[in-house]
Design an enzyme around this catalytic site. Structure first.
Site, mmCIF file in Angstrom:
data_model
loop_
_atom_site.group_PDB
_atom_site.id
_atom_site.type_symbol
_atom_site.label_atom_id
_atom_site.label_comp_id
_atom_site.label_asym_id
_atom_site.label_seq_id
_atom_site.Cartn_x
_atom_site.Cartn_y
_atom_site.Cartn_z
ATOM 1 C CE LYS A 13 -1.699 -10.835 -29.610
ATOM 2 N NZ LYS A 13 -1.032 -9.866 -28.744
ATOM 3 N NE ARG A 88 -6.487 -6.394 -28.272
ATOM 4 C CZ ARG A 88 -5.607 -6.447 -29.264
ATOM 5 N NH1 ARG A 88 -5.883 -7.104 -30.362
ATOM 6 N NH2 ARG A 88 -4.445 -5.847 -29.139
ATOM 7 N NE ARG A 127 4.644 -3.262 -31.887
ATOM 8 C CZ ARG A 127 3.660 -4.067 -31.471
ATOM 9 N NH1 ARG A 127 3.725 -5.352 -31.686
ATOM 10 N NH2 ARG A 127 2.630 -3.587 -30.843
ATOM 11 N NE ARG A 133 1.485 -1.033 -33.668
ATOM 12 C CZ ARG A 133 0.886 -2.135 -33.279
ATOM 13 N NH1 ARG A 133 1.267 -3.289 -33.773
ATOM 14 N NH2 ARG A 133 -0.091 -2.088 -32.395
ATOM 15 N NE ARG A 144 -1.304 -1.234 -27.737
ATOM 16 C CZ ARG A 144 -0.099 -1.177 -28.302
ATOM 17 N NH1 ARG A 144 0.638 -0.108 -28.172
ATOM 18 N NH2 ARG A 144 0.340 -2.205 -28.991
HETATM 19 P P1 AMP Z 1 -2.845 -5.135 -32.117
HETATM 20 O O1 AMP Z 1 -2.021 -4.903 -33.329
HETATM 21 O O2 AMP Z 1 -3.501 -6.479 -32.095
HETATM 22 O O3 AMP Z 1 -2.101 -4.859 -30.834
HETATM 23 O O4 AMP Z 1 -4.051 -4.085 -32.172
HETATM 24 C C1 AMP Z 1 -3.826 -2.697 -32.191
HETATM 25 C C2 AMP Z 1 -5.073 -1.965 -31.718
HETATM 26 O O5 AMP Z 1 -6.184 -2.280 -32.569
HETATM 27 C C3 AMP Z 1 -5.548 -2.323 -30.321
HETATM 28 O O6 AMP Z 1 -4.880 -1.597 -29.308
HETATM 29 C C4 AMP Z 1 -7.032 -1.966 -30.398
HETATM 30 O O7 AMP Z 1 -7.229 -0.568 -30.330
HETATM 31 C C5 AMP Z 1 -7.381 -2.398 -31.816
HETATM 32 N N1 AMP Z 1 -7.814 -3.828 -31.847
HETATM 33 C C6 AMP Z 1 -7.194 -4.857 -32.475
HETATM 34 N N2 AMP Z 1 -7.857 -6.001 -32.298
HETATM 35 C C7 AMP Z 1 -8.934 -5.702 -31.525
HETATM 36 C C8 AMP Z 1 -9.986 -6.467 -30.970
HETATM 37 N N3 AMP Z 1 -10.087 -7.797 -31.166
HETATM 38 N N4 AMP Z 1 -10.922 -5.810 -30.222
HETATM 39 C C9 AMP Z 1 -10.844 -4.497 -30.029
HETATM 40 N N5 AMP Z 1 -9.877 -3.721 -30.500
HETATM 41 C C10 AMP Z 1 -8.909 -4.306 -31.248
#
Ligand code: AMP
Length: 187
Positions: A13, A88, A127, A133, A144
């Protein structure tokens, strides 16, 4: 133009959002990036979010909804935006509907990137090595993917019913996938 890029962690994404926004002249809003920046800076928000993120849990709805509500009102969002990693949960999607209705904004497309689990795990582990990360470790990755299935997958139906969901095969080269997005969105 207002879009949502939906899909499991590792679906591409973020990468596709970056390619698309250059083409369309709009901005990317990634709650993950905003939260990681807050953690790195050690802000109050970062302190609240870090524990959830490291475990691969979702940060509470009220926190991320607040972030989006503020961000969408900034000037650079006027021309359009891609939401990457938000919403989400159904709760977040409903809150987004309200925020957008208040501003008379209509979502144009929700793009769902389909990628099989084995491929996602491979990409996320890769990654972890490339970007370091802290949430790309095997335990967090497993969590996740499960959280995606439990909490985020229901959004596919939610947006299907609104007739704005588009499916994209997320397996292939970055360029191939970008071309598929182009065909679906028309830009
Ligand atoms: P991402 O980079 O989008 O995979 O986000 C990394 C982490 O940030 C996720 O595993 C969640 O812990 C937190 N996070 C990001 N976006 C959201 C969201 N919309 N709702 C809740 N937690 C989020």
């Amino acid at each position: 133009m207002q879009l949502i890029f939906l899909g499991p962690p590792g679906a591409g994404k973020g990468t596709q959002a970056k390619i698309f926004l250059e083409r369309a002249g709009i901005v990317q809003i990634s709650t993950g990036d905003i939260l990681r920046a807050a953690v790195a800076k050690g802000t109050e928000l970062g302190l609240q979010a870090k524990g959830f993120m490291d475990k691969g849990e979702l940060v509470p709805d009220s926190i991320v909804i607040g972030i989006i509500e503020q961000r969408i009102q900034e000037d650079d969002c006027k021309k359009g935006f891609i939401l990457d990693g938000f919403p989400r949960t159904i709760e977040q999607a409903k809150a987004l509907d309200e925020i957008l209705t208040k501003q008379s904004i209509q979502l144009e497309h929700v793009i769902n990137f389909n990628v099989p689990d084995e491929e996602l795990v491979k990409r996320l582990l890769g990654r972890a090595t490339a970007e370091g990360r802290s949430d790309d470790n095997p335990e967090s990755i497993k969590n996740r993917l499960q959280v995606f299935k439990d909490k985020t997958q229901p959004l596919i139906r939610y947006y299907e019913e609104k007739k704005i969901l588009r499916h994209i095969d997320g397996v292939g080269s970055t360029t191939e996938i970008a071309d598929r997005v182009k065909i679906v969105v028309g830009v």
